[in-house]
Scaffold this motif. Sequence first.
Motif, mmCIF file in Angstrom:
data_model
loop_
_atom_site.group_PDB
_atom_site.id
_atom_site.type_symbol
_atom_site.label_atom_id
_atom_site.label_comp_id
_atom_site.label_asym_id
_atom_site.label_seq_id
_atom_site.Cartn_x
_atom_site.Cartn_y
_atom_site.Cartn_z
ATOM 1 N N GLN A 158 46.211 79.890 65.267
ATOM 2 C CA GLN A 158 45.679 81.254 65.064
ATOM 3 C C GLN A 158 46.086 81.787 63.683
ATOM 4 O O GLN A 158 45.283 82.413 62.978
ATOM 5 N N ILE A 159 47.324 81.509 63.285
ATOM 6 C CA ILE A 159 47.806 81.998 61.981
ATOM 7 C C ILE A 159 47.030 81.311 60.845
ATOM 8 O O ILE A 159 46.632 81.960 59.872
ATOM 9 N N CYS A 160 46.790 80.026 60.972
ATOM 10 C CA CYS A 160 45.962 79.329 59.960
ATOM 11 C C CYS A 160 44.579 79.977 59.908
ATOM 12 O O CYS A 160 44.045 80.255 58.829
ATOM 13 N N ALA A 161 44.016 80.222 61.095
ATOM 14 C CA ALA A 161 42.673 80.825 61.165
ATOM 15 C C ALA A 161 42.676 82.177 60.453
ATOM 16 O O ALA A 161 41.811 82.464 59.626
ATOM 17 N N ASP A 162 43.681 82.997 60.744
ATOM 18 C CA ASP A 162 43.733 84.362 60.188
ATOM 19 C C ASP A 162 43.976 84.351 58.679
ATOM 20 O O ASP A 162 43.455 85.194 57.962
ATOM 21 N N LYS A 163 44.778 83.429 58.210
ATOM 22 C CA LYS A 163 45.117 83.416 56.782
ATOM 23 C C LYS A 163 44.109 82.624 55.948
ATOM 24 O O LYS A 163 44.221 82.540 54.733
ATOM 25 N N GLY A 164 43.152 82.001 56.627
ATOM 26 C CA GLY A 164 42.089 81.315 55.895
ATOM 27 C C GLY A 164 42.407 79.886 55.500
ATOM 28 O O GLY A 164 41.665 79.270 54.736
ATOM 29 N N GLN A 165 43.504 79.336 56.011
ATOM 30 C CA GLN A 165 43.805 77.930 55.704
ATOM 31 C C GLN A 165 43.106 77.026 56.726
ATOM 32 O O GLN A 165 42.981 77.389 57.897
ATOM 33 N N ARG A 166 42.677 75.863 56.274
ATOM 34 C CA ARG A 166 42.108 74.892 57.209
ATOM 35 C C ARG A 166 43.292 74.159 57.843
ATOM 36 O O ARG A 166 43.925 73.330 57.217
ATOM 37 N N GLY A 167 43.574 74.506 59.099
ATOM 38 C CA GLY A 167 44.745 73.923 59.758
ATOM 39 C C GLY A 167 44.326 72.932 60.823
ATOM 40 O O GLY A 167 43.451 73.210 61.642
ATOM 41 N N LEU A 168 44.948 71.769 60.796
ATOM 42 C CA LEU A 168 44.798 70.793 61.886
ATOM 43 C C LEU A 168 46.169 70.763 62.547
ATOM 44 O O LEU A 168 47.160 70.426 61.900
ATOM 45 N N VAL A 169 46.196 71.166 63.811
ATOM 46 C CA VAL A 169 47.484 71.472 64.433
ATOM 47 C C VAL A 169 47.687 70.639 65.690
ATOM 48 O O VAL A 169 46.771 70.510 66.508
ATOM 49 N N GLY A 170 48.900 70.117 65.853
ATOM 50 C CA GLY A 170 49.211 69.357 67.062
ATOM 51 C C GLY A 170 50.349 69.961 67.845
ATOM 52 O O GLY A 170 51.389 70.318 67.266
ATOM 53 N N LYS A 171 50.145 70.094 69.164
ATOM 54 C CA LYS A 171 51.279 70.352 70.067
ATOM 55 C C LYS A 171 51.987 69.008 70.225
ATOM 56 O O LYS A 171 51.378 68.010 70.614
ATOM 57 N N VAL A 172 53.258 68.984 69.923
ATOM 58 C CA VAL A 172 53.995 67.718 69.904
ATOM 59 C C VAL A 172 54.308 67.269 71.340
ATOM 60 O O VAL A 172 54.675 68.088 72.184
ATOM 61 N N VAL A 173 54.161 65.962 71.580
ATOM 62 C CA VAL A 173 54.536 65.410 72.893
ATOM 63 C C VAL A 173 55.811 64.564 72.765
ATOM 64 O O VAL A 173 55.922 63.686 71.908
ATOM 65 N N MET A 174 56.792 64.931 73.614
ATOM 66 C CA MET A 174 58.076 64.201 73.695
ATOM 67 C C MET A 174 58.469 64.241 75.170
ATOM 68 O O MET A 174 59.104 65.193 75.613
#
Length: 462
Positions: A158-174
């Motif tokens: 959401q923060i990437c979306a709001d600030k205009g950055q193209r974000g590819l985001v992963g929820k980390v699995v451990m």
Amino acid sequence: MNIEVYTLIDYSLIFQGTAFTSKSSKEVTILNDHIFCVNSDGMIEKIISPTNSDYESFVTAHQNNKNFHRLDEGQFLLPGFIDLHVHAPQWAQTGTALDLPLYDWLNTYTFPIEAKFSDIQFAKEVYEQVVNQLLANGTTTALYFATVHKEASILLAQICADKGQRGLVGKVVMDDTSQNPAFYRDQNTASALTDTEDFIIAVKELAKNVKQGVYPVVTPRFIPSCTDEALKGLGELAAKYDTHIQSHCSESDWAHGYVKERFGKNDAFALHDFGLLQDKSVMAHCNFLEENDQDLFKETGTAIAHCPISNAYFANSALPLKNFSEKGIEIGLGSDISGGFSPSLYDNIRQSVITSRMLEDGVDPSLPSQERGLENSRITINEAFYFATAGGGESLSLPIGKIQENYTWDVQIVDTKHTTIPLPIFNGDELIDIFQKIMYLTRPEHIREVWVQGEKVHSKQK
Ligand SMILES: O=c1[nH]c(=O)c2nc[nH]c2[nH]1
């Protein structure tokens, strides 16, 4: 198309100035005083050269309009950078805690910091700052690891979306209870997979209204932190939702050795068995890829996120970058915050050249020169620039990283005439010299504006 036609087209933005962009991995094109026409989708629709007979009349027709931007003298356009490997939560410890080898570093410093992202307020503070930092450093697209926490990972998108950055985001699995501390891991394998699926659906929903795009990324931290069942389930989720995939691969002696012992094969083949190597996969580090691992990367279209600063601390070796690149493996650059201390891909461009020179020459002066290094390992500054831009775009299979028609208007405007810290550019410098000075000397203070998909997302006053 002739002038009558393209003066009538209603471009959203028109820029006039000089740009540097990669023509190939080795060659930089200089677009001297060109015109760049950007449409309402934020795509470069037309580039007009001064040799075009309609150039002058096009300028005359548009130069007094509000959407016409003429770069000042000493300013240059470059593609925005693409950072292929950032641990966003680790921004909270960047520049500290680099004294231990990887395994101890993770357990002593990194997992405790990442555990704090169960606190959404803390996550907001850190994530807003890291996205701002990367934009101010000219990074227009970033491939992020978040943490195991679903809500905080959605917040980063959401923060990437709001600030205009193209974000590819992963929820980390451990999820492996024998490998991860009780204070920081997924509750169990089933919840790791349902949280990942919920996360993918939420980010895809968010993306519907984000011009520059945000993307969910399937993110097993690395093989040592995941059970076989989780790795298999993640491969299936990536296929079901056609997502990008990211992980760490063959990074250090310890991590590489661990996978060999568990599976009797290297990371590359183990990840492939779980459906985790494909065209939209990006694997960080990869220093210890052997010949057949390299072939598998090439065949599957898997890319390497080369993290030269981080590698100096944790990878126990220098990546044979030149060799891998000549094999045709896709490669981009990663800051690897916070294994790497710098949020700047300029710093990583510089380090990738320096490391390659040290790999070629070798480092132990007690050895004869012919035994000291690895022949044909050096890369040029042009190649490093390519990896930070066009190479990153190819790695992500997105039309980004070049200033070229049908690519996104993702650019940084570098001002070499900063009033107190100008770059050392004097009469007689050729444009290619200026390009090299920009590569080696630019700091955030020189990055005057950053644009993503035709929107201004960062600007700095003189
Ligand atoms: O440089 C690294 N940073 C990390 O956070 C990590 N996790 C697994 N392997 C890793 N390597």
